[in-house]
Each structure stands twice: as structure tokens, then as C-alpha cells.
Design a protein around this motif. Structure first.
Motif, short mmCIF file in Angstrom:
data_model
loop_
_atom_site.label_atom_id
_atom_site.label_comp_id
_atom_site.label_asym_id
_atom_site.label_seq_id
_atom_site.Cartn_x
_atom_site.Cartn_y
_atom_site.Cartn_z
N GLY A 104 0.92 -1.39 -0.12
CA GLY A 104 -0.27 -0.37 0.26
C GLY A 104 1.09 1.20 0.03
O GLY A 104 1.78 1.36 -1.75
N GLU A 105 0.54 2.04 1.13
CA GLU A 105 1.93 3.26 1.66
C GLU A 105 2.64 2.83 2.60
O GLU A 105 1.85 2.63 3.64
CB GLU A 105 1.09 4.82 1.00
CG GLU A 105 0.25 4.72 -0.35
CD GLU A 105 -0.91 3.96 -0.10
OE1 GLU A 105 -1.14 3.12 -1.44
OE2 GLU A 105 -1.82 4.76 0.67
N LYS A 106 3.17 4.33 2.79
CA LYS A 106 4.18 4.29 4.26
C LYS A 106 4.30 5.40 4.22
O LYS A 106 5.16 5.74 3.58
CB LYS A 106 5.02 3.63 4.71
CG LYS A 106 5.40 3.65 5.57
CD LYS A 106 7.49 2.96 5.54
CE LYS A 106 6.79 0.96 5.09
NZ LYS A 106 8.03 0.14 5.59
N ALA A 107 4.35 5.95 4.88
CA ALA A 107 3.97 7.62 5.85
C ALA A 107 4.91 8.14 7.00
O ALA A 107 4.78 7.39 7.74
CB ALA A 107 2.53 8.46 6.06
N LEU A 108 6.03 9.01 6.81
CA LEU A 108 7.19 8.95 6.98
C LEU A 108 6.32 10.05 8.31
O LEU A 108 6.31 11.30 7.27
CB LEU A 108 8.23 9.43 7.38
CG LEU A 108 9.20 9.89 8.26
CD1 LEU A 108 9.56 8.94 9.49
CD2 LEU A 108 10.87 10.64 7.43
N ILE A 109 5.51 10.78 9.70
CA ILE A 109 5.13 11.62 9.88
C ILE A 109 6.46 11.81 11.14
O ILE A 109 6.34 10.99 11.99
CB ILE A 109 4.18 10.68 10.62
CG1 ILE A 109 3.12 10.69 9.63
CG2 ILE A 109 3.10 12.03 11.55
CD1 ILE A 109 1.61 10.06 9.59
N MET A 110 5.71 13.55 11.65
CA MET A 110 6.75 14.28 12.72
C MET A 110 4.91 14.30 13.21
O MET A 110 4.43 15.36 13.05
CB MET A 110 7.35 14.64 12.29
CG MET A 110 8.16 15.76 13.56
SD MET A 110 9.13 16.83 13.12
CE MET A 110 7.77 18.21 12.81
N VAL A 111 5.78 13.68 14.70
CA VAL A 111 4.26 14.72 15.97
C VAL A 111 4.71 15.61 16.58
O VAL A 111 5.41 16.52 16.48
CB VAL A 111 4.04 13.71 17.02
CG1 VAL A 111 3.14 12.20 16.11
CG2 VAL A 111 4.72 13.05 17.68
N ARG A 112 3.40 16.93 16.41
CA ARG A 112 3.47 18.19 17.30
C ARG A 112 3.54 17.22 18.99
O ARG A 112 3.64 16.19 19.53
CB ARG A 112 2.34 18.72 17.54
CG ARG A 112 2.08 19.47 15.43
CD ARG A 112 3.10 20.01 15.41
NE ARG A 112 2.47 20.88 13.48
CZ ARG A 112 2.52 21.51 13.18
NH1 ARG A 112 4.01 22.18 13.75
NH2 ARG A 112 3.02 21.75 11.99
N ALA A 113 3.96 18.43 19.85
CA ALA A 113 4.20 18.18 21.45
C ALA A 113 2.29 18.55 21.51
O ALA A 113 1.80 18.53 21.32
CB ALA A 113 4.02 19.27 21.35
N GLY A 114 3.03 16.69 22.61
CA GLY A 114 1.25 16.79 22.94
C GLY A 114 0.64 15.68 22.46
O GLY A 114 -0.11 14.71 22.78
N ILE A 115 0.92 14.67 21.21
CA ILE A 115 0.58 13.93 20.27
C ILE A 115 1.92 13.00 20.44
O ILE A 115 2.91 13.06 20.59
CB ILE A 115 0.38 14.47 18.99
CG1 ILE A 115 -0.13 15.23 18.80
CG2 ILE A 115 -0.70 12.54 18.17
CD1 ILE A 115 -1.04 16.36 17.64
N SER A 116 1.68 11.24 20.57
CA SER A 116 2.00 10.16 20.47
C SER A 116 1.67 9.80 19.60
O SER A 116 0.53 9.43 18.59
CB SER A 116 2.33 10.11 21.61
OG SER A 116 1.38 9.11 22.60
N ALA A 117 3.02 8.48 18.88
CA ALA A 117 3.13 7.16 18.46
C ALA A 117 1.55 6.54 18.97
O ALA A 117 0.57 6.28 18.13
CB ALA A 117 3.89 6.60 17.46
N GLU A 118 1.72 6.27 20.26
CA GLU A 118 0.82 5.62 20.96
C GLU A 118 -0.89 6.67 20.26
O GLU A 118 -2.15 5.70 19.97
CB GLU A 118 0.39 5.45 22.33
CG GLU A 118 1.68 5.00 22.93
CD GLU A 118 2.72 5.24 22.07
OE1 GLU A 118 3.87 4.61 22.72
OE2 GLU A 118 2.82 6.19 21.59
N GLU A 119 -1.41 7.66 20.56
CA GLU A 119 -2.51 8.08 19.27
C GLU A 119 -2.54 7.50 18.29
O GLU A 119 -3.70 7.10 18.28
CB GLU A 119 -3.25 9.43 19.98
CG GLU A 119 -3.60 10.14 19.86
CD GLU A 119 -3.79 11.52 20.27
OE1 GLU A 119 -5.01 12.51 20.89
OE2 GLU A 119 -3.07 12.35 20.60
N PHE A 120 -1.86 7.42 17.65
CA PHE A 120 -2.04 7.26 15.64
C PHE A 120 -3.09 5.58 15.73
O PHE A 120 -3.59 5.85 15.54
CB PHE A 120 -0.80 7.46 15.11
CG PHE A 120 -1.08 8.64 14.48
CD1 PHE A 120 -1.07 8.65 13.11
CD2 PHE A 120 -0.02 9.59 15.40
CE1 PHE A 120 -0.73 10.19 12.72
CE2 PHE A 120 -0.14 11.08 14.33
CZ PHE A 120 -0.63 11.46 13.51
#
Length: 215
Positions: free
Chosen positions: A121-137
Motif C-alpha cells: 500500500g503506502e507508508k508515511a513518515l510523520i513528525m508529531v507535535r507536542a502533546g501527540i504520540s505514536a500511541e494516539e495514532f
């Protein structure tokens, strides 16, 4: 299995402001693929009109062949379709962040730094903001999959820099031996930690170990 509390927008997050679309530079960055396509199409049409006006048919044949020949091949059509889904998924990721709690109190959403096709499919590289984490995704994995019209979503966090994560959008099964059409090798092989216990590494980055058969 119970849903992660991060999925519950109300009442814990009822005071969270709506996400903003971003400033002009951010909007231009998000629409970069469409703007480049528009610029390339404009240049192509202008060159075609200029060549036909001057009666130079050789450039016309070359220009039309440059577009029609790749479109007539299976590899060319696959390339176009794969990158279409990349642009589509990037916009849908933005929309999911806006419609859920994956944005800051200032209304800023995570940055999709890079997205590339994969064999699944696809793969996205993401940088989160302060207050957001990978666990939220990971908590919103089902919402992301539904928004991207995909089968499922896998989330991976960087081992040493937790502000970076990978969202892998799974659309189909991977054919054994199939080469990935993207540049996901640039993500590295051992840099990511899966947030699900049944996934140790991204499937297309995992090194398969073949054990010898018993005699």
C-alpha cells in the motif's frame, strides 16, 4: 478488546479547539504534488500548442509519445496508480487528524514528511507535535484505515526519536518476492518499534531468516 481512551473525544477533550488548515506556506507544502502536476501539465500544453502553431510535428509526436507510451504499459499505469494513492492517503491523514483529537490545542496537526508506495500500500513518515504520540495514532488506527479506504493500518515508533513515526497503510497482500515500488528502504531497517505485539518490524523491512529443514 476495549477501545483506547484516546478515541473518546467527549467529555475529556470537549474543550479542544478545532484544527486549523495552517498558514499559506503550510497549505502550499501540503498541495505540492498537485501544484507540480498542474505546472507540468501547463508546460506540456503550452509546448504542444507552440509546436502545432509553428507546424513542427516532430516535437508534437515526441511529447505525445512521452505521455501515451508509459500510460499504455502496465508498469506505467501501476506507477501512476501507486502515486495517486500516496497523494490520496496524505490528504486523508490530514483530514483524520483534523476530525479527531490528533491536533494540538493551538489547532496544529502532525506533519506528513514523506509518503511512498509499498508492495502492500503506502507508508508515511510523520513528525508529531507536542502533546501527540505514536500511541494516539495506534488508537485511531481503525479511523485512519477507514479514511484511507484501506484494509488496515500499522503504526511504528522510532526507537530513539519518538517524535517520528511510520503509518503503514495496508491495501493488499504482499506477493512473495515482489519488489516494493517505493523508496521505503530509506526509512532504515532496525530503527522502528511496532506498537502492536504481533508486529516486530515493518513487514517489507523485515529480514527473513530461512531455517534449514530437518533431514
Amino acid at each position: 478488546m476495549a477501545r483506547n481512551p484516546r478515541n473518546q473525544i467527549y467529555p475529556a477533550y470537549e474543550d479542544l479547539p478545532a484544527a486549523r488548515g495552517g498558514g499559506p506556506l503550510v497549505r502550499l507544502w501540503r498541495a505540492r504534488a498537485e501544484l507540480l502536476l498542474l505546472a507540468a501539465t501547463t508546460l506540456f500544453v503550452l509546448a504542444l500548442l507552440g509546436a502545432t502553431r509553428d507546424g513542427q510535428w516532430v516535437p508534437v509526436v515526441l511529447l505525445t509519445s512521452a505521455v501515451s507510451v508509459p500510460a499504455a504499459t502496465r508498469r506505467g499505469r501501476s506507477w501512476v496508480a501507486a502515486h495517486f494513492w500516496c497523494v490520496f492517503s496524505r490528504h486523508r491523514l490530514h483530514r483524520v487528524c483534523m476530525e479527531t483529537t490528533m491536533h494540538t490545542r493551538a489547532g496544529r496537526i502532525p506533519l506528513v514528511l514523506w509518503i511512498t508506495p509499498t508492495a502492500a500500500g503506502e507508508k508515511a513518515l510523520i513528525m508529531v507535535r507536542a502533546g501527540i504520540s505514536a500511541e494516539e495514532f495506534e488508537a485511531y488506527a481503525e479511523e485512519i484505515a477507514a479514511a484511507c479506504w484501506a484494509r488496515g493500518v500499522n503504526v511504528y515508533r522510532h526507537r530513539t526519536r519518538s517524535q517520528f513515526l511510520i503509518v503503514e497503510i495496508v491495501r493488499r497482500d504482499v506477493t512473495p518476492g515482489a519488489a516494493s515500488p517505493g523508496l521505503d528502504r530509506l526509512y532504515g531497517r532496525r530503527s522502528w518499534v511496532a506498537l502492536r505485539p504481533d508486529l516486530e518490524e515493518p513487514p517489507d523491512l523485515r529480514t527473513e531468516v530461512v531455517l534449514p529443514r530437518a533431514a
